[in-house]
Every structure is written in C-alpha cells, then in structure tokens.
Design a protein around this motif. Structure first.
Motif, PDB file in Angstrom:
ATOM      1  N   ASP A  82       0.839  -1.200   0.000  1.00 51.96           N
ATOM      2  CA  ASP A  82       0.000   0.000   0.000  1.00 51.96           C
ATOM      3  C   ASP A  82       0.876   1.253   0.000  1.00 51.96           C
ATOM      4  O   ASP A  82       0.591   2.232  -0.707  1.00 51.96           O
ATOM      5  N   ALA A  83       1.927   1.227   0.819  1.00 56.35           N
ATOM      6  CA  ALA A  83       2.834   2.376   0.866  1.00 56.35           C
ATOM      7  C   ALA A  83       3.567   2.538  -0.457  1.00 56.35           C
ATOM      8  O   ALA A  83       3.750   3.660  -0.955  1.00 56.35           O
ATOM      9  N   GLN A  84       3.983   1.434  -1.048  1.00 56.24           N
ATOM     10  CA  GLN A  84       4.674   1.499  -2.338  1.00 56.24           C
ATOM     11  C   GLN A  84       3.776   2.108  -3.413  1.00 56.24           C
ATOM     12  O   GLN A  84       4.207   2.947  -4.219  1.00 56.24           O
ATOM     13  N   ALA A  85       2.515   1.688  -3.415  1.00 58.75           N
ATOM     14  CA  ALA A  85       1.580   2.207  -4.418  1.00 58.75           C
ATOM     15  C   ALA A  85       1.342   3.699  -4.228  1.00 58.75           C
ATOM     16  O   ALA A  85       1.375   4.480  -5.191  1.00 58.75           O
ATOM     17  N   ALA A 132       2.745  -3.596  -7.575  1.00 56.68           N
ATOM     18  CA  ALA A 132       1.964  -4.397  -8.528  1.00 56.68           C
ATOM     19  C   ALA A 132       2.292  -5.874  -8.393  1.00 56.68           C
ATOM     20  O   ALA A 132       1.404  -6.733  -8.371  1.00 56.68           O
ATOM     21  N   GLU A 133       3.579  -6.178  -8.312  1.00 53.44           N
ATOM     22  CA  GLU A 133       3.985  -7.578  -8.210  1.00 53.44           C
ATOM     23  C   GLU A 133       3.583  -8.193  -6.873  1.00 53.44           C
ATOM     24  O   GLU A 133       3.428  -9.417  -6.766  1.00 53.44           O
ATOM     25  N   ALA A 134       3.391  -7.322  -5.858  1.00 49.62           N
ATOM     26  CA  ALA A 134       2.941  -7.814  -4.549  1.00 49.62           C
ATOM     27  C   ALA A 134       1.432  -7.986  -4.502  1.00 49.62           C
ATOM     28  O   ALA A 134       0.881  -8.405  -3.478  1.00 49.62           O
ATOM     29  N   GLY A 135       0.748  -7.641  -5.600  1.00 50.64           N
ATOM     30  CA  GLY A 135      -0.689  -7.842  -5.672  1.00 50.64           C
ATOM     31  C   GLY A 135      -1.534  -6.632  -5.363  1.00 50.64           C
ATOM     32  O   GLY A 135      -2.761  -6.738  -5.264  1.00 50.64           O
ATOM     33  N   SER A 136      -0.930  -5.447  -5.243  1.00 54.02           N
ATOM     34  CA  SER A 136      -1.701  -4.235  -4.985  1.00 54.02           C
ATOM     35  C   SER A 136      -2.430  -3.797  -6.250  1.00 54.02           C
ATOM     36  O   SER A 136      -1.801  -3.470  -7.263  1.00 54.02           O
ATOM     37  N   ALA A 137      -3.751  -3.802  -6.194  1.00 52.53           N
ATOM     38  CA  ALA A 137      -4.531  -3.391  -7.370  1.00 52.53           C
ATOM     39  C   ALA A 137      -4.268  -1.935  -7.710  1.00 52.53           C
ATOM     40  O   ALA A 137      -4.207  -1.548  -8.888  1.00 52.53           O
ATOM     41  N   THR A 138      -4.116  -1.113  -6.668  1.00 51.25           N
ATOM     42  CA  THR A 138      -3.811   0.302  -6.911  1.00 51.25           C
ATOM     43  C   THR A 138      -2.441   0.434  -7.564  1.00 51.25           C
ATOM     44  O   THR A 138      -2.260   1.210  -8.513  1.00 51.25           O
ATOM     45  N   GLY A 139      -1.459  -0.310  -7.054  1.00 57.68           N
ATOM     46  CA  GLY A 139      -0.130  -0.291  -7.652  1.00 57.68           C
ATOM     47  C   GLY A 139      -0.157  -0.749  -9.100  1.00 57.68           C
ATOM     48  O   GLY A 139       0.555  -0.206  -9.957  1.00 57.68           O
ATOM     49  N   HIS A 161      -1.667  -2.635 -20.596  1.00 59.49           N
ATOM     50  CA  HIS A 161      -2.995  -3.242 -20.719  1.00 59.49           C
ATOM     51  C   HIS A 161      -3.135  -4.440 -19.777  1.00 59.49           C
ATOM     52  O   HIS A 161      -4.176  -4.597 -19.116  1.00 59.49           O
ATOM     53  N   ARG A 162      -2.092  -5.242 -19.700  1.00 54.53           N
ATOM     54  CA  ARG A 162      -2.158  -6.411 -18.822  1.00 54.53           C
ATOM     55  C   ARG A 162      -2.280  -6.001 -17.352  1.00 54.53           C
ATOM     56  O   ARG A 162      -3.057  -6.609 -16.595  1.00 54.53           O
ATOM     57  N   TRP A 163      -1.531  -5.002 -16.943  1.00 53.25           N
ATOM     58  CA  TRP A 163      -1.617  -4.553 -15.549  1.00 53.25           C
ATOM     59  C   TRP A 163      -2.983  -3.928 -15.258  1.00 53.25           C
ATOM     60  O   TRP A 163      -3.543  -4.123 -14.175  1.00 53.25           O
ATOM     61  N   TYR A 164      -3.511  -3.175 -16.235  1.00 54.09           N
ATOM     62  CA  TYR A 164      -4.851  -2.603 -16.053  1.00 54.09           C
ATOM     63  C   TYR A 164      -5.891  -3.720 -15.890  1.00 54.09           C
ATOM     64  O   TYR A 164      -6.810  -3.615 -15.068  1.00 54.09           O
ATOM     65  N   GLU A 165      -5.750  -4.759 -16.676  1.00 59.81           N
ATOM     66  CA  GLU A 165      -6.691  -5.882 -16.571  1.00 59.81           C
ATOM     67  C   GLU A 165      -6.641  -6.516 -15.186  1.00 59.81           C
ATOM     68  O   GLU A 165      -7.686  -6.830 -14.591  1.00 59.81           O
ATOM     69  N   GLY A 175      -8.102   1.069 -11.989  1.00 59.74           N
ATOM     70  CA  GLY A 175      -7.784   0.025 -12.952  1.00 59.74           C
ATOM     71  C   GLY A 175      -8.863  -0.125 -14.007  1.00 59.74           C
ATOM     72  O   GLY A 175      -8.571  -0.304 -15.193  1.00 59.74           O
ATOM     73  N   CYS A 176     -10.122  -0.034 -13.591  1.00 59.53           N
ATOM     74  CA  CYS A 176     -11.241  -0.104 -14.544  1.00 59.53           C
ATOM     75  C   CYS A 176     -11.160   1.042 -15.549  1.00 59.53           C
ATOM     76  O   CYS A 176     -11.334   0.844 -16.759  1.00 59.53           O
TER      77      CYS A 176
END
Length: 577
Positions: A82-85, A132-139, A161-165, A175-176
């Motif tokens: 969360d902090a990273q994002a 992102a790699e840690a699973g943060s949707a915001t990241g 595009h893949r990360w947005y998906e 993300g949407c």
C-alpha cells in the motif's frame, strides 16, 4: 488520551496500533495519532503507512506532504505494498521528492514548506512495480499509467494493458478506468460495450473522470444507449465533484440547451468555475461571450482571454492581441499586440500568422517577424493553401522577410487567384501595369471582372476604368457607370471621384454639375485629395450654382496639405484676386 492508552502506547506497540485504528474509525484522529506514532517508532510497518496517511490527509496532525512521503518511504522499504503504491502515485504527480529519504532530523521536515516538484517516473516505476507484483490493485493501476503515459522509453502499451486488466479484475476503480482507456486506444468497434462497462464500474466507485466519460458515452451513444438527460445528470455529478472538463461541458449544455433546459446564467457560472480551475477553453469562451454580447465588456473579456493565453491557448492570444491593437478594454499597445500575435502565430495559429503579417506589411512588428511570416506562408503555400499563397505574394511584392521580387509576387498571386478574390485583383494590377509579368490588358480585365463579381471594391473601380477607356476590350460607358455607382454606394472614394469627373465633363452621361459636386463632396469627406481640389473649385466658382468662398478655400487648403500643387496655385490666385 486515557491512562490505559498511555500504558498501551508505552508497553504494547501492536495493541497501540489496534487501539489507534479503533479511535481513528470512531472519528478520534487526534487521540489515535500518538498511538500510531508509538507503534511506528517500534517498527510496525502498517503503523508507518498509517502515520504517512495522517500527514498527507491532515488527520489528527497538521498536514505535511514532506513528512507523509518520509513515512511512506520507510513503510515502502519495509515491504508495504500500500505504501509502495501511494508513494509511486506521489512520485508520478511530483508531490514526492528525493528529499523524502528519511535522513536528517525530524524537525527539518516538520517546518519545511511543502512544494510540488517535477514528476519522478523512475522512482515511481520502481515502487509501482514492487506494489503491482505484490498484488496491490492500486499499484497495478499506477504501473499501467506509467507504462502508458510516462517517458517514451518506459512506455509499453501491451504491458500496461495487462496490468490494467489485473487491477480491474481486483475491483480497483482506477484500474477499470485505465482498462477502458487502453481498450479505447486500440480502436476496435467490438470493444465499445466493454469500454462502457469498465467506465461504468469506475464511475460507480465515484471517480469524477469516469463519471465524465460515462456522460460523454451517454451523450453520443457509444457502447450505451444514447440518453441526453442521463448525460446531463452525469456531467452535473462530475462537475459538482470539481472536474473542470465536466464543468465546461455542463456550462455549454446550459447555454445552448443541447442536453438540458436552457439556463444561460447557470451555464456561464459553470464556465467560470471551469476556467478558474484551469480549463483554458472555458476561459477563452467566456472572453468571447463578453466580446459578443449586445453590450460588450471588453475589459472583462481581456481578463479571460489573458488567463487562457497565459496557459497556452493560441486563439485566446490572438483575441487578446486584437484588444491591444484596438485599445478595447485595455490600453492600446501595438507592441503588446504584436507580441501576442507572435506567440499565437509561433504556436501554429494561421489566423494569427495572417494578422501578424498584416502588421508587418504595415510597418509594425520586430525585425525578425518578416522572415518568420514569409516562412510560414511559404510552407503553407507550397502545400496548396491559397490564402498563404496570396500573403506570400504580398511579401515578395513588398520585400517583407524576403528579397523584393515582382516576378515571384506574380507567381504566387497567380496561384492564389484561383480561389482568392483579393489575389485576382492584385494579379490583374500586375498584368495591367506589366510588373513581374508581361503587360496584358485583356487578361487584366478578365481578372478584374472575376474579383469585381466576388465583391472586391477596388476591382469594380479598376474594371470600370477599363470599360470606360476601352483598354483590354471594347468601350462600355454604361456598364462602367453602373460599376462606379455600385462602388460609390459601398463607400469607395475613388469611385465617387470618378462619378464627379464624369458628370462634370459629360463623359458617357449628360453634364450634371450638381451631381458632380455631390460626388466630389462625398469623396472629399473621405479624404480624397483630388476630390477636395475639385470641390474647392466648385464652391469658389459656383459651378453647381452654389458659391461659397469660405468653404471652397478650406477644401483647397486640405488638398494643398496633401501635396496637390494645383490647390496651392488656386489658393494663391484666390488671394491675389
């Protein structure tokens, strides 16, 4: 803070964090902060992240972006996704700087003034990737944005595009929205419904930009049924959340009644809010509205034009230049007008280029303007722009920005004459006088006729003279008189003088000295020096039955002041007599 809270803060950091969360959730942010601080200093990563949020949001503590970024960095470096994002988002927007490195005494940050810097996409990319790699949707959404809109070497539309998906699948509103925009950039017709669905998901989460885009889709029926009332409501919702683009569109809709009931006052209010929030198109439109009302307010128009011009709106710069050149709403200032035209013209506004060219042709502007003007026109003329060809012809004719060359002037004016009436007249003059081309009265007469038919007053007069004297074709006195009369009615002083001379001499018409004096007087009032001479003579001698020596002398003096030697001779004769 209770005694129990104090003991908890000192002895049990994890419990302090839990208690802080309870207090914060119940609206007691100030009481929660000391507990968070204790947990954070004890090394609890989540507490560091929450402390950062407190500083960034001003929750329970005075807001400090610098302190917030410093605590975020500590949490991010200890693995908080969360902090990273959030830190990545701050780096992207320039709200975090390299100073937030955790070094130095805390007092240095507590009293340091926050300021916005340049975006740091390198740092943003690093932290967004970790989140992102840690699973943060915001990241993941932020990483998608960096891969889409960051510096060119970082861009990768497919990866974005893949990360947005992934982010959208996890339910992240950003993300949407990012996924919808990524799909839209692909431009596939079959994606329209999906784009609308993703925008709707983002809008339902309260994102103003998504709400605005859903309004656009609803207005135009893209991926959703066309629904004007729904579009108006969505524009209103986004506008009320402070989105300038929505405020601008809502203002337009209220003014033109295209989506919602007409309410001009409310529409202008929304335009004003949009302009004050930085929407330069709204500022420009407000300026136009103040200029074009029944009672123009040029001073207010200048204020809005200036706001838009300073933000880079080229048409606004040209409009403001016009006010400076005419002294409407601002003090007349040709230099400032030329500067604004130069700014607009250098930005590619072709109308400003023409306006600046006219200034330069009239002797205003700076030394380098001529070369710039000629360069603009040559580039546009070479690609087939007839207006540019006409102006380039004028540049060669007058030696503005290029070496004076009547042959080149004739070449470009001939090109422009295919569609520009004024060029038809100018080219006809060159053919008539044999300048830059071989003299050809027949062709000159043809070009004058085309320009006259298009409404060019000087062309009507030139054609009338050729019809009268038979140059380039047969003599046609009646047609000549008709052309002179049409041009005179439209305010052409030369045509008025010609009519006076024709009636006075009985050339093509019966002699009519009263009519002659009337036309000489009309031309004289417009500053025609030869007409002033003739009117003076008529009044001195009473040629039309009316003798007025005082007025006659005044008209002769005006003609003499314009360098008419015959007027000076007549005055001397009048004085000696």
């Amino acid at each position: 803070m209770t005694i129990l809270d104090r003991l908890t803060r000192l002895a049990f950091p994890a419990a302090a964090l839990r208690r802080a969360i309870q207090l914060a959730d119940s609206g007691k942010a100030a009481e929660a902060f000391p507990l968070l601080a204790a947990a954070a200093r004890a090394g609890i990563v989540d507490a560091k992240y929450r402390i950062a949020r407190c500083y960034l949001e001003g929750s329970g503590v005075p807001p400090s972006r610098m302190e917030g970024a410093r605590w975020l960095l500590q949490a991010a470096n200890h693995g908080s996704a969360d902090a990273q994002a959030l830190l990545a988002a701050l780096y992207v927007t320039g709200l975090a700087t390299a100073e937030a490195d955790g070094k130095g005494a805390e007092s240095e940050y507590l009293f340091k003034r926050d300021s916005s810097g340049e975006p740091d996409f390198t740092a943003a990319f690093a932290f967004a990737t970790k989140a992102a790699e840690a699973g943060s949707a915001t990241g993941q959404a932020i990483l998608g944005y960096i891969l889409t809109s960051g510096p060119e070497p970082m861009r990768d539309a497919d990866a974005a595009h893949r990360w947005y998906e992934k982010s959208a699948f996890a339910g992240c509103a950003e993300g949407c929205l990012g996924l919808a925009l990524s799909l839209a950039r692909r431009g596939r017709q079959e994606d329209r419904v999906r784009i609308a669905d993703e925008v709707r998901r983002a809008a339902s989460a309260g994102l103003p930009t998504a709400t605005y885009l859903l309004a656009v889709l609803s207005e135009h029926g893209l991926g959703v049924p066309r629904d004007m009332p729904a579009a108006a409501q969505l524009y209103l919702a986004a506008a009320e959340k402070g989105l300038p683009s929505a405020q601008f569109r809502l203002g337009l809709a209220l003014i033109d009644g295209g989506l919602i009931d007409l309410d001009i006052a409310a529409g202008e209010a929304w335009l004003r809010r949009a302009a004050l929030a930085g929407n330069i198109e709204a500022a420009y439109l407000l300026g136009d509205r103040y200029v074009k009302t029944q009672r123009p307010d040029f001073a207010e128009a200048a204020n809005w034009y200036r706001r838009a011009a300073e933000a880079g709106h080229q048409a606004a710069a040209r409009a403001l230049a016009s006010l400076y050149l005419t002294g409407n709403g601002v003090a007349e200032d040709v230099e400032e007008g030329a500067r604004l035209l130069r700014t607009s013209a250098n930005g590619g506004n072709q109308e400003a280029q023409v306006d600046l060219a006219n200034l330069v042709l009239g002797g205003a502007g700076e030394t380098d303007d001529g070369a710039s003007v000629a360069g603009w026109f040559e580039a546009a003329a070479s690609s087939g722009d007839l207006i540019a060809a006409f102006n380039l012809g004028l540049c060669f004719a007058k030696g503005v920005g290029v070496r004076q060359d009547e042959g080149q002037a004739a070449h470009w004016l001939r090109r422009a004459a295919e569609g520009v009436a004024e060029a038809q007249y100018m080219y006809g003059r060159l053919l008539q006088d044999g300048r830059g081309v071989a003299a050809d009265p027949t062709q000159a007469r043809i070009w004058f006729a085309r320009a006259a038919e298009a409404g060019v007053l000087d062309a009507r007069v030139a054609l009338a003279e050729m019809l009268l004297n038979g140059r380039g074709g047969s003599r046609e006195p009646k047609a000549a008189m008709q052309l002179f009369e049409r041009a005179a009615v439209d305010g052409h002083a030369g045509a008025m003088f010609a009519l006076g001379a024709l009636y006075g001499a009985g050339q093509g018409v019966p002699i009519d000295q009263i009519a002659a004096q009337k036309w000489f007087a009309a031309a004289a009032e417009l500053g025609h020096s030869q007409a002033q001479l003739m009117l003076g003579r008529y009044l001195l001698k009473g040629l039309a039955g009316e003798r007025d020596p005082v007025a006659g002398r005044l008209w002769l003096e005006r003609a003499a002041a314009h360098g008419i030697s015959e007027a000076a001779d007549d005055l001397a004769e009048f004085a000696s007599g």
